[in-house]
Design a protein around this motif. Structure first.
Motif, short mmCIF file in Angstrom:
data_model
loop_
_atom_site.label_atom_id
_atom_site.label_comp_id
_atom_site.label_asym_id
_atom_site.label_seq_id
_atom_site.Cartn_x
_atom_site.Cartn_y
_atom_site.Cartn_z
N PHE A 3 0.89 -1.29 0.07
CA PHE A 3 0.23 -0.08 0.13
C PHE A 3 0.89 1.26 0.08
O PHE A 3 0.48 2.01 -0.60
N ARG A 4 1.94 1.18 0.91
CA ARG A 4 2.69 2.45 0.85
C ARG A 4 3.33 2.66 -0.64
O ARG A 4 3.56 3.80 -1.23
N GLU A 5 3.87 1.66 -1.26
CA GLU A 5 4.58 1.57 -2.62
C GLU A 5 3.54 2.25 -3.60
O GLU A 5 4.15 2.65 -4.66
N ALA A 6 2.14 1.83 -3.55
CA ALA A 6 1.28 2.23 -4.16
C ALA A 6 0.89 3.85 -4.12
O ALA A 6 0.10 3.97 -5.01
N GLY A 7 1.47 4.39 -2.98
CA GLY A 7 1.08 5.68 -2.89
C GLY A 7 0.26 6.16 -1.72
O GLY A 7 -0.06 7.35 -1.61
N TYR A 8 -0.10 5.17 -1.03
CA TYR A 8 -1.50 5.36 0.07
C TYR A 8 -0.73 6.01 1.27
O TYR A 8 0.41 5.35 1.69
N THR A 9 -1.03 7.01 1.79
CA THR A 9 -0.42 7.82 2.72
C THR A 9 -0.99 7.60 3.91
O THR A 9 -0.32 7.98 5.07
N ASP A 10 -2.12 7.00 4.17
CA ASP A 10 -2.95 6.78 5.54
C ASP A 10 -3.31 5.19 5.88
O ASP A 10 -4.12 4.94 5.65
N VAL A 11 -1.99 4.69 6.12
CA VAL A 11 -2.09 3.24 6.39
C VAL A 11 -1.66 2.81 7.89
O VAL A 11 -0.44 3.33 8.29
N LYS A 12 -2.64 2.01 8.66
CA LYS A 12 -2.54 1.64 9.92
C LYS A 12 -2.39 0.33 10.07
O LYS A 12 -3.42 -0.44 9.65
N VAL A 13 -1.47 -0.38 10.66
CA VAL A 13 -1.24 -1.74 10.95
C VAL A 13 -1.76 -2.02 12.43
O VAL A 13 -0.77 -1.68 13.26
N LEU A 14 -2.63 -2.77 12.80
CA LEU A 14 -2.88 -3.05 14.14
C LEU A 14 -2.58 -4.47 14.55
O LEU A 14 -2.93 -5.30 13.90
N GLU A 15 -1.71 -4.71 15.59
CA GLU A 15 -1.33 -5.83 16.10
C GLU A 15 -1.51 -5.98 17.69
O GLU A 15 -1.11 -5.44 18.15
N TYR B 179 -4.66 -7.83 -5.92
CA TYR B 179 -6.19 -7.74 -6.31
C TYR B 179 -6.87 -6.66 -5.75
O TYR B 179 -7.37 -5.83 -6.30
N VAL B 180 -6.65 -6.19 -4.37
CA VAL B 180 -7.20 -5.23 -3.76
C VAL B 180 -6.78 -3.90 -4.35
O VAL B 180 -7.46 -2.93 -4.47
N LEU B 181 -5.45 -3.83 -4.46
CA LEU B 181 -5.00 -2.59 -5.04
C LEU B 181 -5.75 -2.23 -6.24
O LEU B 181 -5.62 -0.92 -6.67
N GLU B 182 -5.70 -3.41 -7.22
CA GLU B 182 -6.48 -3.11 -8.45
C GLU B 182 -7.74 -2.67 -8.33
O GLU B 182 -8.14 -1.69 -9.23
N LEU B 183 -8.34 -3.36 -7.55
CA LEU B 183 -9.75 -2.78 -7.26
C LEU B 183 -10.06 -1.37 -6.70
O LEU B 183 -10.78 -0.40 -7.22
N LEU B 184 -9.04 -0.94 -5.80
CA LEU B 184 -9.02 0.52 -5.25
C LEU B 184 -8.65 1.32 -6.43
O LEU B 184 -9.08 2.46 -6.59
N SER B 185 -7.64 1.03 -7.21
CA SER B 185 -7.22 1.98 -8.37
C SER B 185 -8.52 2.10 -9.20
O SER B 185 -8.80 3.44 -9.60
N GLN B 186 -9.27 1.06 -9.57
CA GLN B 186 -10.49 1.51 -10.44
C GLN B 186 -11.54 2.26 -9.48
O GLN B 186 -12.11 2.98 -10.23
#
Length: 483
Positions: free
Chosen positions: A24-36, A400-407
């Protein structure tokens, strides 16, 4: 919210969460949080630490395509090595700023009016997200055996999936309940230290030899100096694993049983050998691999017990023949609850629908990633997506998710939700293919099934078939909406 500033929340910092954060970061998304929920990355590789734990996929295939490791010393890797690799990947790619440790998710509710997810955490926070990625995987909840008197045991009662850091089995009398993956891997190691080891098994399973070998030093050096050689080596393994659907190939099935029978023949005692010989076809249970398991039963301190367990007492285990075996430690090698997927967290979707209620007859999803009534919820390693290398499958899913979001971004769409008809057609075809895999219906009563009897974990085709299925997606199978 539309575009690269969509608020993206990833649940879990195991392999799927690490892939999501990076991609997601490589695709340019800037607001990504990973909760563990735990205090470290790695998922099951940091939660499970029993002796002998290792991956049963060749490690060059069980690696991130974006961070291949030239220094793997052997063809298969152990749990400490894999966990170190996961941590090193997060370090090297500077993913830590995106990861929030000790932060689990208590609930997630879709807000129809605002087209967003409202997520509450175990730390008391309330977060809002446009996209939720469930990267919980399959192995987040251990499965305890339902045995009378379990809570009465006065010694150490543990599960392989929650192995204590400080457990000392040296010189102890140890009982291992179960005969699947964690038992197969841990029994040879426990036997080296324990005074006595009783292996309580209900159903013998095929354990095939593991093609484990050291990677020559000169080859490792070539991988370090020539990334193309490393990539070519990985590609060769993937091109063997990727196109194969082994459970439908009679030649592979027959060869596996032959190899298993040869492996069993090393056991000296005839009764033990018979007790460990399966009466079901290979593939009926989850495939298991070890070079040390069967030889462990030739040790004088290891005994196979095939009589059913009647109850656990304060001092040990009583079997149906009335014999009580006193032990200091009981190890439950009884696996995981693998049929919940995203529903281990209370998800509430459109019109107040609960994911638990929607999946009452067994989990199902469109392409194993999205499920009707839960917009913008994407699952990694979701229902019926168990095939080949978990890491490679997760990479296909994130792509696959990144492709869907792009569309969605291109079309100005805030949310998507798989149409019921599309999901039903996909799952009908999937279950029809599953019905054609004979070994999965040979009466093993395994963890592939939900309580309803539907197989919900397995993908009946090859890994490359799945890759092609999620390539070049479009939004036709989805209902779409804007705020």
């Amino acid at each position: 919210m539309i575009g690269k500033d969509r608020r993206i929340l990833v649940i879990g910092a195991g392999p799927g969460g690490i892939i999501s954060a990076y991609q997601f970061r490589e695709a340019g998304y800037t607001d990504v949080k990973v909760l563990e929920r735990d205090g470290d990355v790695g998922g099951t590789w940091q939660r499970s630490r029993y002796p002998g734990l290792s991956c049963d996929v060749m490690i060059h295939a069980y690696s991130f395509s974006f961070n291949l490791n030239p220094s793997w010393p052997r063809s298969y890797a152990s749990q400490p090595e894999i966990l170190e690799y996961m941590r090193d990947t997060v370090d090297m790619l500077d993913l830590w700023p995106m990861i929030h440790l000790n932060t689990g998710v208590s609930s997630a509710t879709w807000n129809d009016d605002d087209a967003e997810w409202v997520v509450t955490t175990t730390t008391g926070e309330t977060l809002v997200a446009d996209i939720v990625i469930s990267a919980q995987g399959m192995f987040g909840e251990v499965k305890w055996p339902d045995i009378a008197g379990r809570d009465s045991f006065s010694g150490e009662l543990i599960h392989t999936g929650e192995w204590p850091h400080d457990l000392d089995i040296t010189g102890k009398r140890v009982a291992v309940i179960g005969g699947a993956a964690s038992a197969v891997q841990s029994i040879p190691e426990i036997a080296k230290l324990a005074d006595t080891l009783y292996s309580f098994q209900r159903s013998p399973q095929w354990v095939l030899p593991k093609e484990e070998f050291p990677i020559p030093a000169e080859q490792i050096e070539e991988f370090r100096s020539n990334p193309e050689a490393l990539q070519g080596y990985r590609d060769a393994i993937m091109n063997y694993i990727g196109p194969n659907a082994p459970f439908s190939n009679k030649e592979i099935l027959g060869g596996a049983e032959w190899a298993g029978a040869v492996a069993i023949s090393v056991i000296d005692d005839e009764k033990t050998r018979e007790g460990l010989t399966p009466h079901v076809p290979w593939g009926c249970f989850r495939p298991l691999f070890s070079n040390d398991y069967y030889p462990a039963f030739n040790r004088p301190n290891v005994e196979l017990i095939t009589d059913a367990i009647e109850r656990i007492t304060p001092n040990g285990i009583v079997t149906a023949d009335g014999v009580e075996r006193e032990v200091d430690i009981i190890v439950c090698a009884t696996g995981y609850v693998v049929d919940k997927f995203a529903s281990r967290i209370p998800f509430t979707g459109r019109n107040g629908r609960s994911l638990d209620d929607e999946w009452v007859d067994g989990p199902e999803a469109y392409l194993g990633v999205t499920t009707t009534g839960f917009p913008n919820l994407f699952m990694l390693y979701g229902p019926n997506n168990n095939a080949g290398s978990l890491i490679q499958m997760a990479e296909y899913e994130v792509g696959y998710v990144l492709e869907l979001l792009s569309q969605m971004d291109s079309d100005g769409i805030d949310w998507i939700d798989p149409r019921r008809e599309a999901m039903d057609v996909y799952n009908a075809e999937l279950q029809q293919a599953i019905a054609g895999v004979d070994v999965w219906h040979a009466g093993c009563g395994h963890y592939y099934e939900s309580p309803s009897g539907k197989i919900v974990t397995q993908y009946p085709y090859s890994m490359y078939h799945y890759r092609d299925s999620v390539a070049n997606p479009d939004l036709t199978p989805f209902e779409t909406g804007r705020k």
